[in-house]
Design a protein around this motif. Structure first.
Motif, PDB file in Angstrom:
ATOM      1  N   MET A   1       0.835  -1.185   0.000  1.00  0.00           N
ATOM      2  CA  MET A   1       0.000   0.000   0.000  1.00  0.00           C
ATOM      3  C   MET A   1       0.870   1.235   0.000  1.00  0.00           C
ATOM      4  SD  MET A   1      -2.884  -1.055   2.722  1.00  0.00           S
ATOM      5  CE  MET A   1      -2.750  -2.793   3.011  1.00  0.00           C
ATOM      6  N   ALA A   2       0.899   1.934  -1.083  1.00  0.00           N
ATOM      7  CA  ALA A   2       1.800   3.066  -1.223  1.00  0.00           C
ATOM      8  C   ALA A   2       1.452   4.194  -0.269  1.00  0.00           C
ATOM      9  CB  ALA A   2       1.772   3.572  -2.664  1.00  0.00           C
ATOM     10  N   ASP A   3       0.172   4.297   0.127  1.00  0.00           N
ATOM     11  CA  ASP A   3      -0.229   5.391   1.000  1.00  0.00           C
ATOM     12  C   ASP A   3      -0.124   5.030   2.478  1.00  0.00           C
ATOM     13  OD1 ASP A   3      -2.229   3.531   0.841  1.00  0.00           O
ATOM     14  OD2 ASP A   3      -3.854   4.961   0.538  1.00  0.00           O
ATOM     15  N   ALA A   4       0.348   3.828   2.822  1.00  0.00           N
ATOM     16  CA  ALA A   4       0.566   3.427   4.206  1.00  0.00           C
ATOM     17  C   ALA A   4       2.007   3.728   4.575  1.00  0.00           C
ATOM     18  CB  ALA A   4       0.270   1.942   4.383  1.00  0.00           C
ATOM     19  N   GLU A   5       2.204   4.592   5.570  1.00  0.00           N
ATOM     20  CA  GLU A   5       3.558   5.014   5.897  1.00  0.00           C
ATOM     21  C   GLU A   5       3.605   5.666   7.271  1.00  0.00           C
ATOM     22  OE1 GLU A   5       4.848   8.120   3.292  1.00  0.00           O
ATOM     23  OE2 GLU A   5       3.008   9.289   3.541  1.00  0.00           O
ATOM     24  N   LEU A   6       4.817   5.818   7.763  1.00  0.00           N
ATOM     25  CA  LEU A   6       5.076   6.629   8.940  1.00  0.00           C
ATOM     26  C   LEU A   6       5.740   7.909   8.466  1.00  0.00           C
ATOM     27  CD1 LEU A   6       6.628   3.893  11.274  1.00  0.00           C
ATOM     28  CD2 LEU A   6       4.253   4.662  11.217  1.00  0.00           C
ATOM     29  N   THR A   7       5.248   9.029   8.937  1.00  0.00           N
ATOM     30  CA  THR A   7       5.849  10.305   8.568  1.00  0.00           C
ATOM     31  C   THR A   7       6.410  10.968   9.820  1.00  0.00           C
ATOM     32  OG1 THR A   7       3.770  11.524   8.807  1.00  0.00           O
ATOM     33  CG2 THR A   7       4.280  10.606   6.634  1.00  0.00           C
ATOM     34  N   VAL A   8       7.417  11.813   9.620  1.00  0.00           N
ATOM     35  CA  VAL A   8       8.092  12.476  10.741  1.00  0.00           C
ATOM     36  C   VAL A   8       8.109  13.976  10.506  1.00  0.00           C
ATOM     37  CG1 VAL A   8      10.220  12.683  12.073  1.00  0.00           C
ATOM     38  CG2 VAL A   8       9.576  10.471  11.113  1.00  0.00           C
ATOM     39  N   ALA A   9       7.781  14.721  11.542  1.00  0.00           N
ATOM     40  CA  ALA A   9       7.920  16.175  11.517  1.00  0.00           C
ATOM     41  C   ALA A   9       8.636  16.585  12.795  1.00  0.00           C
ATOM     42  CB  ALA A   9       6.558  16.852  11.432  1.00  0.00           C
ATOM     43  N   ASN A  26      -5.392   3.324  10.058  1.00  0.00           N
ATOM     44  CA  ASN A  26      -3.973   3.421  10.435  1.00  0.00           C
ATOM     45  C   ASN A  26      -3.394   2.112  10.959  1.00  0.00           C
ATOM     46  OD1 ASN A  26      -4.047   6.120   9.692  1.00  0.00           O
ATOM     47  ND2 ASN A  26      -4.474   6.824  11.762  1.00  0.00           N
ATOM     48  N   ALA A  27      -3.888   0.987  10.447  1.00  0.00           N
ATOM     49  CA  ALA A  27      -3.279  -0.297  10.791  1.00  0.00           C
ATOM     50  C   ALA A  27      -1.832  -0.330  10.308  1.00  0.00           C
ATOM     51  CB  ALA A  27      -4.077  -1.440  10.155  1.00  0.00           C
ATOM     52  N   MET A  28      -0.982  -0.984  11.085  1.00  0.00           N
ATOM     53  CA  MET A  28       0.447  -1.075  10.772  1.00  0.00           C
ATOM     54  C   MET A  28       0.713  -2.227   9.798  1.00  0.00           C
ATOM     55  SD  MET A  28       2.419   1.190  12.499  1.00  0.00           S
ATOM     56  CE  MET A  28       4.009   0.397  12.797  1.00  0.00           C
ATOM     57  N   THR A  29       1.273  -1.913   8.644  1.00  0.00           N
ATOM     58  CA  THR A  29       1.689  -2.945   7.693  1.00  0.00           C
ATOM     59  C   THR A  29       3.080  -3.451   8.070  1.00  0.00           C
ATOM     60  OG1 THR A  29       2.762  -1.376   6.217  1.00  0.00           O
ATOM     61  CG2 THR A  29       0.400  -1.785   5.862  1.00  0.00           C
ATOM     62  N   LEU A  30       3.505  -4.534   7.452  1.00  0.00           N
ATOM     63  CA  LEU A  30       4.852  -5.038   7.687  1.00  0.00           C
ATOM     64  C   LEU A  30       5.901  -3.983   7.358  1.00  0.00           C
ATOM     65  CD1 LEU A  30       4.609  -8.699   6.312  1.00  0.00           C
ATOM     66  CD2 LEU A  30       4.787  -7.987   8.704  1.00  0.00           C
ATOM     67  N   ALA A  31       5.679  -3.263   6.267  1.00  0.00           N
ATOM     68  CA  ALA A  31       6.644  -2.228   5.884  1.00  0.00           C
ATOM     69  C   ALA A  31       6.718  -1.135   6.948  1.00  0.00           C
ATOM     70  CB  ALA A  31       6.258  -1.621   4.534  1.00  0.00           C
ATOM     71  N   MET A  32       5.589  -0.798   7.545  1.00  0.00           N
ATOM     72  CA  MET A  32       5.588   0.226   8.584  1.00  0.00           C
ATOM     73  C   MET A  32       6.279  -0.264   9.858  1.00  0.00           C
ATOM     74  SD  MET A  32       1.707   1.521   7.818  1.00  0.00           S
ATOM     75  CE  MET A  32       1.535   2.776   9.090  1.00  0.00           C
ATOM     76  N   ALA A  65      -2.362  -4.308  13.827  1.00  0.00           N
ATOM     77  CA  ALA A  65      -1.573  -4.803  12.707  1.00  0.00           C
ATOM     78  C   ALA A  65      -2.494  -5.088  11.528  1.00  0.00           C
ATOM     79  CB  ALA A  65      -0.828  -6.076  13.106  1.00  0.00           C
ATOM     80  N   ASP A  66      -2.010  -4.815  10.335  1.00  0.00           N
ATOM     81  CA  ASP A  66      -2.771  -5.101   9.126  1.00  0.00           C
ATOM     82  C   ASP A  66      -2.858  -6.623   8.963  1.00  0.00           C
ATOM     83  OD1 ASP A  66      -3.682  -5.475   6.480  1.00  0.00           O
ATOM     84  OD2 ASP A  66      -2.880  -3.522   5.898  1.00  0.00           O
ATOM     85  N   ILE A  81       8.686  -8.767  13.536  1.00  0.00           N
ATOM     86  CA  ILE A  81       9.098  -7.374  13.380  1.00  0.00           C
ATOM     87  C   ILE A  81       8.250  -6.426  14.217  1.00  0.00           C
ATOM     88  CG2 ILE A  81      10.114  -7.712  11.106  1.00  0.00           C
ATOM     89  CD1 ILE A  81       7.549  -6.620   9.902  1.00  0.00           C
ATOM     90  N   ALA A  82       7.008  -6.803  14.543  1.00  0.00           N
ATOM     91  CA  ALA A  82       6.196  -5.947  15.411  1.00  0.00           C
ATOM     92  C   ALA A  82       6.807  -5.873  16.803  1.00  0.00           C
ATOM     93  CB  ALA A  82       4.762  -6.460  15.479  1.00  0.00           C
ATOM     94  N   VAL A  83       7.239  -7.001  17.323  1.00  0.00           N
ATOM     95  CA  VAL A  83       7.897  -7.008  18.639  1.00  0.00           C
ATOM     96  C   VAL A  83       9.208  -6.246  18.584  1.00  0.00           C
ATOM     97  CG1 VAL A  83       8.919  -8.462  20.436  1.00  0.00           C
ATOM     98  CG2 VAL A  83       6.779  -9.152  19.340  1.00  0.00           C
ATOM     99  N   ALA A  84       9.952  -6.413  17.502  1.00  0.00           N
ATOM    100  CA  ALA A  84      11.221  -5.689  17.367  1.00  0.00           C
ATOM    101  C   ALA A  84      10.974  -4.178  17.349  1.00  0.00           C
ATOM    102  CB  ALA A  84      11.937  -6.125  16.095  1.00  0.00           C
ATOM    103  N   ALA A  85       9.930  -3.738  16.657  1.00  0.00           N
ATOM    104  CA  ALA A  85       9.606  -2.310  16.617  1.00  0.00           C
ATOM    105  C   ALA A  85       9.174  -1.815  17.990  1.00  0.00           C
ATOM    106  CB  ALA A  85       8.516  -2.053  15.585  1.00  0.00           C
TER     107      ALA A  85
END
Length: 255
Positions: A1-9, A26-32, A65-66, A81-85
């Motif tokens: 999903m290209a629009d699923a992401e974490l952004t930083v400000a 806002n479910a967390m994908t593996l990439a997130m 999680a997604d 990876i969820a636990v690692a994050a």
């Protein structure tokens, strides 16, 4: 999903990480999940950043999680990876605050619990759903939840998968403050503003000691930093002179 992401400000000395996954609450994908530790490594190494806020986009914190990634999650257990994050977020050296609106469920609750503080809008809802899905919640995650809310409250959340409101979440110790939604952003700004103005020597040492990551030798090192840095002398002098202290200590570079 290209629009699923974490952004930083970054604003001043506060970094805000925003969970974004439109259409999936806002479910967390593996990439997130993979992206989060990378972002945290960068922000921890940035001297200008003294505190971190984790929140969700568009009035929702994170619905978990997604589940489209379920097969990979089932194959990894505590090594996933969820636990690692989550572990990387919990180990972040600087203060972390979860700013919660709307759903904070499953992986979202996992991330919120890994933060140091949880400040929520009164529309927030919390739940831990593995019993509804036939899953076993990761052991590190389960233990962290139980340390925060106590064994009985953790068992209730895990046994029932019941969604609880913000008021009850505060009553069991899951969250620290509950505010009307229109006051949440101002309170987060106020709280993080206080944190970044305090002696970072005191703040970072307190977090490390409370989290059990400082052995006796490390505690002695912290006391040595107090003696060598001049932070205490500046703080006490400022108190007597009735002026804001000018704290200058910053963590030594790592790596």
């Amino acid at each position: 999903m290209a629009d699923a992401e974490l952004t930083v400000a970054v604003s001043g000395q506060v970094a805000t990480v925003v969970i974004r996954n439109p259409g999936r609450r806002n479910a967390m994908t593996l990439a997130m999940w993979r992206q989060l530790p990378v972002l945290l490594d960068h922000l921890e190494a940035e001297p200008a950043v003294r505190a971190l806020v984790l929140t969700g986009a568009d009035g929702t914190f994170c619905a978990g999680a997604d589940l489209g990634d379920l097969d990979e999650q089932l194959s990894t257990g505590d090594a996933g990876i969820a636990v690692a994050a989550e572990e990387r977020l919990a180990a972040f050296a600087k203060p972390t605050v979860a700013a919660v609106r709307g759903a904070c469920v499953g992986g979202g609750c996992q991330l919120a619990v890994a933060c140091d503080l949880r400040i929520t809008a009164d529309d927030a809802r919390f739940g831990v759903p593995p019993a509804r899905l036939g899953l076993v919640y990761p052991a590190p995650t389960t233990r962290r939840l139980a340390r925060l809310v106590g064994p009985a409250a953790a068992k209730h959340l895990l046994f029932t998968s019941e969604l609880i409101d913000a008021e009850r979440a505060q009553r069991i110790g899951l969250v620290d403050e509950v505010l009307p939604g229109d006051r949440l952003a101002a309170r987060i700004d106020q709280l993080t503003g206080m944190i970044v103005e305090r002696s970072q020597l005191s703040v970072v040492a307190a977090k490390e000691i409370i989290d059990g990551r400082a052995d006796d030798a490390r505690v002695d090192w912290w006391y040595g930093q107090v003696r060598a840095s001049g932070e205490a002398r500046e703080g006490i002098t400022a108190f007597h002179e009735r002026r804001p202290p000018r704290f200058t200590w910053s963590p030594p570079p790592t790596g």
